[in-house]
Design a protein around this motif. Structure first.
Motif, PDB file in Angstrom:
ATOM      1  N   ARG A 173      -2.139  18.220  -8.469  1.00  0.00           N
ATOM      2  CA  ARG A 173      -3.171  19.131  -7.978  1.00  0.00           C
ATOM      3  C   ARG A 173      -4.522  18.829  -8.638  1.00  0.00           C
ATOM      4  NH1 ARG A 173      -2.147  25.333  -6.731  1.00  0.00           N
ATOM      5  NH2 ARG A 173      -0.044  24.602  -7.037  1.00  0.00           N
ATOM      6  N   GLY A 174      -4.481  18.598  -9.930  1.00  0.00           N
ATOM      7  CA  GLY A 174      -5.708  18.260 -10.653  1.00  0.00           C
ATOM      8  C   GLY A 174      -6.342  16.985 -10.125  1.00  0.00           C
ATOM      9  N   LEU A 188      -2.009  14.201 -22.400  1.00  0.00           N
ATOM     10  CA  LEU A 188      -3.265  13.577 -21.972  1.00  0.00           C
ATOM     11  C   LEU A 188      -4.263  13.377 -23.106  1.00  0.00           C
ATOM     12  CD1 LEU A 188      -3.843  15.413 -18.560  1.00  0.00           C
ATOM     13  CD2 LEU A 188      -3.131  13.042 -18.916  1.00  0.00           C
ATOM     14  N   ASP A 246      -2.201  29.100 -16.969  1.00  0.00           N
ATOM     15  CA  ASP A 246      -1.750  29.868 -15.818  1.00  0.00           C
ATOM     16  C   ASP A 246      -2.611  31.133 -15.676  1.00  0.00           C
ATOM     17  OD1 ASP A 246       0.282  31.685 -14.377  1.00  0.00           O
ATOM     18  OD2 ASP A 246       0.344  32.389 -16.440  1.00  0.00           O
ATOM     19  N   GLY A 247      -2.870  31.511 -14.430  1.00  0.00           N
ATOM     20  CA  GLY A 247      -3.812  32.588 -14.146  1.00  0.00           C
ATOM     21  C   GLY A 247      -3.470  33.925 -14.788  1.00  0.00           C
ATOM     22  N   ILE A 307     -10.449  25.121 -19.253  1.00  0.00           N
ATOM     23  CA  ILE A 307     -10.730  23.814 -18.643  1.00  0.00           C
ATOM     24  C   ILE A 307      -9.804  23.696 -17.446  1.00  0.00           C
ATOM     25  CG2 ILE A 307     -10.761  21.307 -18.963  1.00  0.00           C
ATOM     26  CD1 ILE A 307     -10.951  21.897 -22.039  1.00  0.00           C
ATOM     27  N   ASP A 308     -10.365  23.610 -16.250  1.00  0.00           N
ATOM     28  CA  ASP A 308      -9.546  23.580 -15.032  1.00  0.00           C
ATOM     29  C   ASP A 308     -10.354  22.941 -13.914  1.00  0.00           C
ATOM     30  OD1 ASP A 308      -8.039  24.251 -12.646  1.00  0.00           O
ATOM     31  OD2 ASP A 308      -7.104  25.877 -13.772  1.00  0.00           O
ATOM     32  N   SER A 313      -9.348  28.578  -9.023  1.00  0.00           N
ATOM     33  CA  SER A 313      -8.123  29.049  -9.675  1.00  0.00           C
ATOM     34  C   SER A 313      -8.446  30.305 -10.485  1.00  0.00           C
ATOM     35  CB  SER A 313      -7.521  27.951 -10.554  1.00  0.00           C
ATOM     36  OG  SER A 313      -7.591  28.287 -11.909  1.00  0.00           O
ATOM     37  N   ASN A 343      -9.945  23.175 -10.817  1.00  0.00           N
ATOM     38  CA  ASN A 343     -10.065  24.006  -9.622  1.00  0.00           C
ATOM     39  C   ASN A 343     -10.922  25.233  -9.915  1.00  0.00           C
ATOM     40  OD1 ASN A 343      -9.813  25.584  -7.392  1.00  0.00           O
ATOM     41  ND2 ASN A 343      -7.575  25.849  -7.524  1.00  0.00           N
ATOM     42  N   GLU A 345      -0.479  18.094 -12.416  1.00  0.00           N
ATOM     43  CA  GLU A 345      -1.276  16.867 -12.509  1.00  0.00           C
ATOM     44  C   GLU A 345      -1.734  16.417 -11.117  1.00  0.00           C
ATOM     45  OE1 GLU A 345      -2.665  14.857 -14.555  1.00  0.00           O
ATOM     46  OE2 GLU A 345      -2.910  13.105 -13.255  1.00  0.00           O
ATOM     47  N   ASP A 395     -13.757  20.455 -15.020  1.00  0.00           N
ATOM     48  CA  ASP A 395     -13.826  19.021 -15.333  1.00  0.00           C
ATOM     49  C   ASP A 395     -12.423  18.568 -15.725  1.00  0.00           C
ATOM     50  OD1 ASP A 395     -15.027  16.563 -15.706  1.00  0.00           O
ATOM     51  OD2 ASP A 395     -16.023  17.086 -17.592  1.00  0.00           O
ATOM     52  N   ASN A 396     -12.197  17.274 -15.647  1.00  0.00           N
ATOM     53  CA  ASN A 396     -10.913  16.756 -16.113  1.00  0.00           C
ATOM     54  C   ASN A 396     -10.833  16.926 -17.627  1.00  0.00           C
ATOM     55  OD1 ASN A 396      -8.630  15.116 -16.779  1.00  0.00           O
ATOM     56  ND2 ASN A 396      -8.940  14.021 -14.851  1.00  0.00           N
ATOM     57  N   ILE A 397      -9.698  17.391 -18.108  1.00  0.00           N
ATOM     58  CA  ILE A 397      -9.523  17.607 -19.537  1.00  0.00           C
ATOM     59  C   ILE A 397      -9.777  16.324 -20.329  1.00  0.00           C
ATOM     60  CG2 ILE A 397      -7.026  17.216 -19.435  1.00  0.00           C
ATOM     61  CD1 ILE A 397      -6.731  19.233 -21.643  1.00  0.00           C
TER      62      ILE A 397
HETATM   63  P1  ATP Z   1      -2.632  29.905 -10.683  1.00  0.00           P
HETATM   64  O1  ATP Z   1      -2.918  30.610  -9.405  1.00  0.00           O
HETATM   65  O2  ATP Z   1      -1.597  30.568 -11.519  1.00  0.00           O
HETATM   66  O3  ATP Z   1      -3.898  29.679 -11.449  1.00  0.00           O
HETATM   67  P2  ATP Z   1      -2.732  27.073 -10.162  1.00  0.00           P
HETATM   68  O4  ATP Z   1      -3.275  26.921  -8.790  1.00  0.00           O
HETATM   69  O5  ATP Z   1      -3.698  26.940 -11.240  1.00  0.00           O
HETATM   70  O6  ATP Z   1      -1.995  28.466 -10.293  1.00  0.00           O
HETATM   71  P3  ATP Z   1      -0.939  25.344 -11.600  1.00  0.00           P
HETATM   72  O7  ATP Z   1      -0.205  24.138 -11.114  1.00  0.00           O
HETATM   73  O8  ATP Z   1      -0.179  26.359 -12.350  1.00  0.00           O
HETATM   74  O9  ATP Z   1      -1.598  25.969 -10.295  1.00  0.00           O
HETATM   75  O10 ATP Z   1      -2.132  24.915 -12.532  1.00  0.00           O
HETATM   76  C1  ATP Z   1      -2.600  23.660 -12.624  1.00  0.00           C
HETATM   77  C2  ATP Z   1      -4.115  23.745 -12.723  1.00  0.00           C
HETATM   78  O11 ATP Z   1      -4.539  22.780 -13.660  1.00  0.00           O
HETATM   79  C3  ATP Z   1      -4.762  23.430 -11.398  1.00  0.00           C
HETATM   80  O12 ATP Z   1      -5.836  24.306 -11.156  1.00  0.00           O
HETATM   81  C4  ATP Z   1      -5.280  21.997 -11.603  1.00  0.00           C
HETATM   82  O13 ATP Z   1      -6.456  21.744 -10.878  1.00  0.00           O
HETATM   83  C5  ATP Z   1      -5.537  21.969 -13.083  1.00  0.00           C
HETATM   84  N1  ATP Z   1      -5.423  20.622 -13.685  1.00  0.00           N
HETATM   85  C6  ATP Z   1      -4.402  19.747 -13.571  1.00  0.00           C
HETATM   86  N2  ATP Z   1      -4.644  18.609 -14.246  1.00  0.00           N
HETATM   87  C7  ATP Z   1      -5.852  18.771 -14.837  1.00  0.00           C
HETATM   88  C8  ATP Z   1      -6.645  17.954 -15.695  1.00  0.00           C
HETATM   89  N3  ATP Z   1      -6.270  16.733 -16.065  1.00  0.00           N
HETATM   90  N4  ATP Z   1      -7.821  18.452 -16.127  1.00  0.00           N
HETATM   91  C9  ATP Z   1      -8.230  19.690 -15.743  1.00  0.00           C
HETATM   92  N5  ATP Z   1      -7.525  20.510 -14.940  1.00  0.00           N
HETATM   93  C10 ATP Z   1      -6.352  20.064 -14.486  1.00  0.00           C
END
Ligand code: ATP
Ligand code: MG
Length: 247
Positions: free
Chosen positions: A39-40, A83, A162-163, A179-180, A185, A182, A37, A197-199
Protein backbone atom coordinates in the motif's frame (compact mmCIF):
# COMPACT_ATOMS: atom_id res chain seq x y z
CA UNK A 1 20.74 -5.25 -1.91
CA UNK A 2 23.88 -5.02 -4.03
CA UNK A 3 22.35 -6.61 -7.14
CA UNK A 4 19.95 -3.68 -7.69
CA UNK A 5 21.62 -1.16 -10.06
CA UNK A 6 21.45 2.32 -8.53
CA UNK A 7 20.32 3.88 -11.80
CA UNK A 8 17.27 1.62 -12.00
CA UNK A 9 14.21 3.91 -12.26
CA UNK A 10 12.54 2.13 -9.35
CA UNK A 11 15.75 1.75 -7.33
CA UNK A 12 14.35 3.02 -4.07
CA UNK A 13 11.18 0.98 -4.19
CA UNK A 14 13.11 -2.19 -5.06
CA UNK A 15 15.50 -1.54 -2.20
CA UNK A 16 12.58 -1.02 0.15
CA UNK A 17 10.92 -4.22 -1.01
CA UNK A 18 14.15 -6.12 -0.55
CA UNK A 19 14.54 -4.92 3.03
CA UNK A 20 10.96 -5.89 3.86
CA UNK A 21 11.50 -9.38 2.41
CA UNK A 22 14.64 -9.69 4.52
CA UNK A 23 12.63 -8.54 7.53
CA UNK A 24 10.15 -11.36 6.98
CA UNK A 25 13.05 -13.86 6.73
CA UNK A 26 14.46 -12.53 10.02
CA UNK A 27 11.10 -12.90 11.77
CA UNK A 28 10.86 -9.13 12.23
CA UNK A 29 8.16 -8.21 9.72
CA UNK A 30 4.69 -9.81 9.73
CA UNK A 31 2.61 -10.89 6.73
CA UNK A 32 0.38 -7.88 7.34
CA UNK A 33 3.56 -5.83 7.13
CA UNK A 34 4.06 -7.04 3.58
CA UNK A 35 0.59 -5.82 2.68
CA UNK A 36 1.21 -2.46 4.36
CA UNK A 37 4.40 -2.15 2.29
CA UNK A 38 2.45 -2.70 -0.93
CA UNK A 39 0.00 0.00 0.00
CA UNK A 40 2.82 2.37 0.86
CA UNK A 41 4.60 1.71 -2.44
CA UNK A 42 1.48 2.66 -4.38
CA UNK A 43 1.25 6.02 -2.63
CA UNK A 44 4.97 6.64 -3.00
CA UNK A 45 4.70 5.92 -6.73
CA UNK A 46 1.99 8.57 -6.99
CA UNK A 47 4.18 11.04 -5.08
CA UNK A 48 7.01 10.47 -7.56
CA UNK A 49 9.09 8.83 -4.78
CA UNK A 50 10.19 12.28 -3.63
CA UNK A 51 9.89 14.34 -0.48
CA UNK A 52 7.38 17.16 -0.96
CA UNK A 53 8.29 20.62 0.39
CA UNK A 54 5.35 20.24 2.80
CA UNK A 55 6.74 16.89 4.03
CA UNK A 56 10.11 18.55 4.57
CA UNK A 57 8.42 21.30 6.60
CA UNK A 58 6.67 18.58 8.63
CA UNK A 59 9.99 16.83 9.24
CA UNK A 60 11.46 20.12 10.50
CA UNK A 61 8.48 20.68 12.82
CA UNK A 62 8.90 17.09 14.04
CA UNK A 63 12.55 17.77 14.84
CA UNK A 64 11.59 20.92 16.77
CA UNK A 65 8.91 19.04 18.78
CA UNK A 66 11.39 16.27 19.60
CA UNK A 67 14.05 18.75 20.75
CA UNK A 68 11.52 20.60 22.94
CA UNK A 69 10.11 17.39 24.45
CA UNK A 70 10.56 16.31 28.08
CA UNK A 71 10.43 12.68 27.08
CA UNK A 72 10.34 11.83 23.38
CA UNK A 73 9.85 8.21 22.29
CA UNK A 74 10.23 6.60 18.87
CA UNK A 75 7.81 3.70 18.36
CA UNK A 76 9.16 0.87 16.21
CA UNK A 77 7.15 -1.87 14.50
CA UNK A 78 8.19 -4.69 12.17
CA UNK A 79 8.29 -2.58 9.01
CA UNK A 80 10.17 0.27 10.68
CA UNK A 81 12.76 -2.16 12.07
CA UNK A 82 13.24 -3.80 8.67
CA UNK A 83 13.46 -0.55 6.72
CA UNK A 84 15.35 1.94 8.91
CA UNK A 85 16.93 0.29 11.99
CA UNK A 86 20.18 2.28 11.93
CA UNK A 87 18.39 5.51 10.99
CA UNK A 88 16.06 5.14 14.01
CA UNK A 89 19.09 4.75 16.29
CA UNK A 90 20.60 7.92 14.76
CA UNK A 91 17.36 9.87 15.22
CA UNK A 92 17.20 8.75 18.86
CA UNK A 93 20.79 9.96 19.38
CA UNK A 94 20.12 13.32 17.70
CA UNK A 95 17.02 14.04 19.82
CA UNK A 96 17.60 12.18 23.09
CA UNK A 97 14.58 9.97 22.41
CA UNK A 98 13.88 6.50 23.75
CA UNK A 99 13.21 3.64 21.35
CA UNK A 100 10.25 1.38 22.08
CA UNK A 101 9.10 -1.70 20.16
CA UNK A 102 5.36 -1.56 19.71
CA UNK A 103 3.55 -4.10 17.58
CA UNK A 104 0.05 -4.33 16.21
CA UNK A 105 0.37 -8.11 16.19
CA UNK A 106 2.42 -8.65 19.30
CA UNK A 107 4.25 -11.95 19.80
CA UNK A 108 7.15 -12.45 22.23
CA UNK A 109 9.28 -13.85 19.38
CA UNK A 110 8.83 -10.82 17.14
CA UNK A 111 9.29 -8.40 20.05
CA UNK A 112 12.62 -10.02 20.92
CA UNK A 113 13.77 -10.32 17.28
CA UNK A 114 13.11 -6.62 16.68
CA UNK A 115 14.81 -5.54 19.92
CA UNK A 116 17.83 -7.66 18.99
CA UNK A 117 17.89 -6.25 15.44
CA UNK A 118 17.88 -2.70 16.84
CA UNK A 119 20.69 -3.54 19.27
CA UNK A 120 22.71 -4.93 16.37
CA UNK A 121 22.25 -1.54 14.74
CA UNK A 122 23.61 0.28 17.76
CA UNK A 123 20.65 0.81 20.10
CA UNK A 124 21.83 0.71 23.71
CA UNK A 125 18.40 0.41 25.27
CA UNK A 126 15.22 -0.86 23.68
CA UNK A 127 11.92 -0.52 25.54
CA UNK A 128 8.64 -2.30 24.97
CA UNK A 129 9.34 -5.69 26.49
CA UNK A 130 8.13 -4.80 30.00
CA UNK A 131 4.62 -3.83 28.83
CA UNK A 132 3.55 -2.61 32.28
CA UNK A 133 1.54 0.35 30.94
CA UNK A 134 -1.73 0.55 29.02
CA UNK A 135 -3.26 2.92 26.47
CA UNK A 136 -6.85 3.55 27.64
CA UNK A 137 -9.62 2.62 25.22
CA UNK A 138 -7.86 -0.19 23.36
CA UNK A 139 -8.20 -3.96 23.66
CA UNK A 140 -5.66 -5.72 25.89
CA UNK A 141 -2.92 -6.70 23.41
CA UNK A 142 -3.15 -3.47 21.39
CA UNK A 143 -2.97 -1.37 24.55
CA UNK A 144 0.37 -2.63 25.88
CA UNK A 145 3.21 -0.11 26.29
CA UNK A 146 6.06 0.41 28.73
CA UNK A 147 4.99 2.67 31.62
CA UNK A 148 8.37 4.42 31.55
CA UNK A 149 8.40 4.55 27.72
CA UNK A 150 5.43 5.49 25.54
CA UNK A 151 3.31 5.52 28.74
CA UNK A 152 5.34 8.44 30.07
CA UNK A 153 6.15 10.18 26.76
CA UNK A 154 4.97 13.69 25.90
CA UNK A 155 6.03 13.43 22.23
CA UNK A 156 5.85 10.16 20.26
CA UNK A 157 6.93 9.34 16.73
CA UNK A 158 4.63 6.65 15.39
CA UNK A 159 5.56 5.63 11.86
CA UNK A 160 3.06 3.47 9.97
CA UNK A 161 0.77 3.35 13.01
CA UNK A 162 -2.69 1.86 12.96
CA UNK A 163 -5.46 4.46 13.03
CA UNK A 164 -7.10 3.30 16.27
CA UNK A 165 -3.92 3.42 18.24
CA UNK A 166 -2.91 6.76 16.78
CA UNK A 167 -6.26 8.14 17.92
CA UNK A 168 -5.98 6.63 21.41
CA UNK A 169 -2.46 7.98 21.90
CA UNK A 170 -3.64 11.43 20.88
CA UNK A 171 -6.50 11.17 23.39
CA UNK A 172 -3.85 10.60 26.12
CA UNK A 173 -2.61 14.10 25.36
CA UNK A 174 0.58 13.06 23.63
CA UNK A 175 1.92 15.06 20.71
CA UNK A 176 1.96 12.61 17.85
CA UNK A 177 4.29 12.69 14.90
CA UNK A 178 3.02 10.23 12.27
CA UNK A 179 4.97 9.11 9.22
CA UNK A 180 2.53 7.70 6.67
CA UNK A 181 2.45 7.85 2.88
CA UNK A 182 -1.35 8.00 2.85
CA UNK A 183 -2.54 11.52 3.81
CA UNK A 184 -6.10 10.19 4.04
CA UNK A 185 -5.26 7.44 6.54
CA UNK A 186 -6.71 8.01 10.00
CA UNK A 187 -3.24 7.96 11.54
CA UNK A 188 -2.14 10.90 9.40
CA UNK A 189 -5.45 12.68 9.98
CA UNK A 190 -5.16 12.62 13.80
CA UNK A 191 -1.46 13.52 13.99
CA UNK A 192 -0.19 16.84 15.32
CA UNK A 193 2.54 16.45 12.73
CA UNK A 194 1.67 14.25 9.74
CA UNK A 195 4.76 13.54 7.64
CA UNK A 196 3.47 12.23 4.31
CA UNK A 197 6.68 10.67 3.04
CA UNK A 198 8.39 7.32 2.79
CA UNK A 199 9.87 6.39 6.16
CA UNK A 200 13.12 5.66 4.32
CA UNK A 201 13.42 9.36 3.46
CA UNK A 202 11.56 10.85 6.43
CA UNK A 203 13.57 9.45 9.35
CA UNK A 204 17.01 10.63 8.08
CA UNK A 205 15.39 13.94 7.16
CA UNK A 206 14.11 14.53 10.72
CA UNK A 207 17.61 13.68 11.99
CA UNK A 208 19.19 16.17 9.58
CA UNK A 209 16.83 18.91 10.80
CA UNK A 210 17.44 17.98 14.44
CA UNK A 211 21.21 18.25 13.94
CA UNK A 212 20.77 21.60 12.21
CA UNK A 213 18.56 22.84 15.08
CA UNK A 214 20.78 21.45 17.86
CA UNK A 215 21.84 24.95 19.00
CA UNK A 216 18.50 26.67 18.43
CA UNK A 217 16.84 28.30 21.44
CA UNK A 218 13.52 27.03 22.79
CA UNK A 219 11.90 30.20 21.40
CA UNK A 220 13.20 29.46 17.93
CA UNK A 221 12.00 25.85 18.19
CA UNK A 222 8.56 27.02 19.38
CA UNK A 223 8.34 29.37 16.40
CA UNK A 224 8.86 26.38 14.12
CA UNK A 225 6.21 24.23 15.82
CA UNK A 226 3.73 27.12 16.00
CA UNK A 227 4.05 28.01 12.32
CA UNK A 228 3.64 24.42 11.11
CA UNK A 229 0.23 23.98 9.46
CA UNK A 230 -0.93 20.36 9.60
CA UNK A 231 -4.03 20.93 7.45
CA UNK A 232 -1.96 22.55 4.73
CA UNK A 233 0.56 19.68 4.82
CA UNK A 234 -2.20 17.09 4.42
CA UNK A 235 -3.91 19.09 1.67
CA UNK A 236 -0.65 19.58 -0.23
CA UNK A 237 0.11 15.84 -0.10
CA UNK A 238 -3.36 14.91 -1.26
CA UNK A 239 -3.17 17.43 -4.09
CA UNK A 240 0.21 16.04 -5.20
CA UNK A 241 -1.20 12.50 -5.24
CA UNK A 242 -4.32 13.46 -7.18
CA UNK A 243 -2.67 15.80 -9.68
CA UNK A 244 0.90 14.56 -9.67
CA UNK A 245 2.81 14.53 -12.93
CA UNK A 246 4.57 11.21 -13.12
CA UNK A 247 7.69 10.46 -15.07
P1 ATP B 1 -6.04 2.43 9.02
O1 ATP B 1 -7.37 2.81 8.47
O2 ATP B 1 -6.11 1.65 10.28
O3 ATP B 1 -5.16 3.63 9.16
P2 ATP B 1 -4.33 1.76 6.80
O4 ATP B 1 -5.06 2.17 5.57
O5 ATP B 1 -3.36 2.72 7.30
O6 ATP B 1 -5.36 1.42 7.95
P3 ATP B 1 -2.39 -0.33 7.13
O7 ATP B 1 -1.96 -1.38 6.16
O8 ATP B 1 -2.73 -0.76 8.50
O9 ATP B 1 -3.62 0.39 6.43
O10 ATP B 1 -1.27 0.76 7.29
C1 ATP B 1 -0.23 0.89 6.45
C2 ATP B 1 0.01 2.38 6.25
O11 ATP B 1 1.41 2.59 6.23
C3 ATP B 1 -0.55 2.84 4.93
O12 ATP B 1 -1.18 4.09 5.08
C4 ATP B 1 0.70 2.98 4.05
O13 ATP B 1 0.57 4.01 3.10
C5 ATP B 1 1.76 3.31 5.07
N1 ATP B 1 3.12 2.88 4.67
C6 ATP B 1 3.52 1.67 4.25
N2 ATP B 1 4.83 1.65 3.96
C7 ATP B 1 5.30 2.89 4.24
C8 ATP B 1 6.59 3.49 4.17
N3 ATP B 1 7.66 2.83 3.74
N4 ATP B 1 6.70 4.77 4.56
C9 ATP B 1 5.61 5.47 4.98
N5 ATP B 1 4.37 4.96 5.07
C10 ATP B 1 4.20 3.68 4.70
MG1 MG C 1 -3.17 3.87 8.87
Amino acid sequence: ESEIPEDHPRYQSLLTRHRIEHGVDLGITSKQGLIAEGRGEAFDYLLGEETLPSADAAARAAAAYLLLAEHPVLSVNGNVAALVPGEIVELAAATGADIEVNLFNRTPERMEAIAEHLREHGASEVKGLTADGRIPGLSHERAKVDADGIGDADVVVVPLEDGDRAEALGAMGKTEIVIDLNPMSRSAQVAAVPIVDNIIRAVPNITRHAEELADASDDELRDITASFDREAALAEAERAIREGDLD
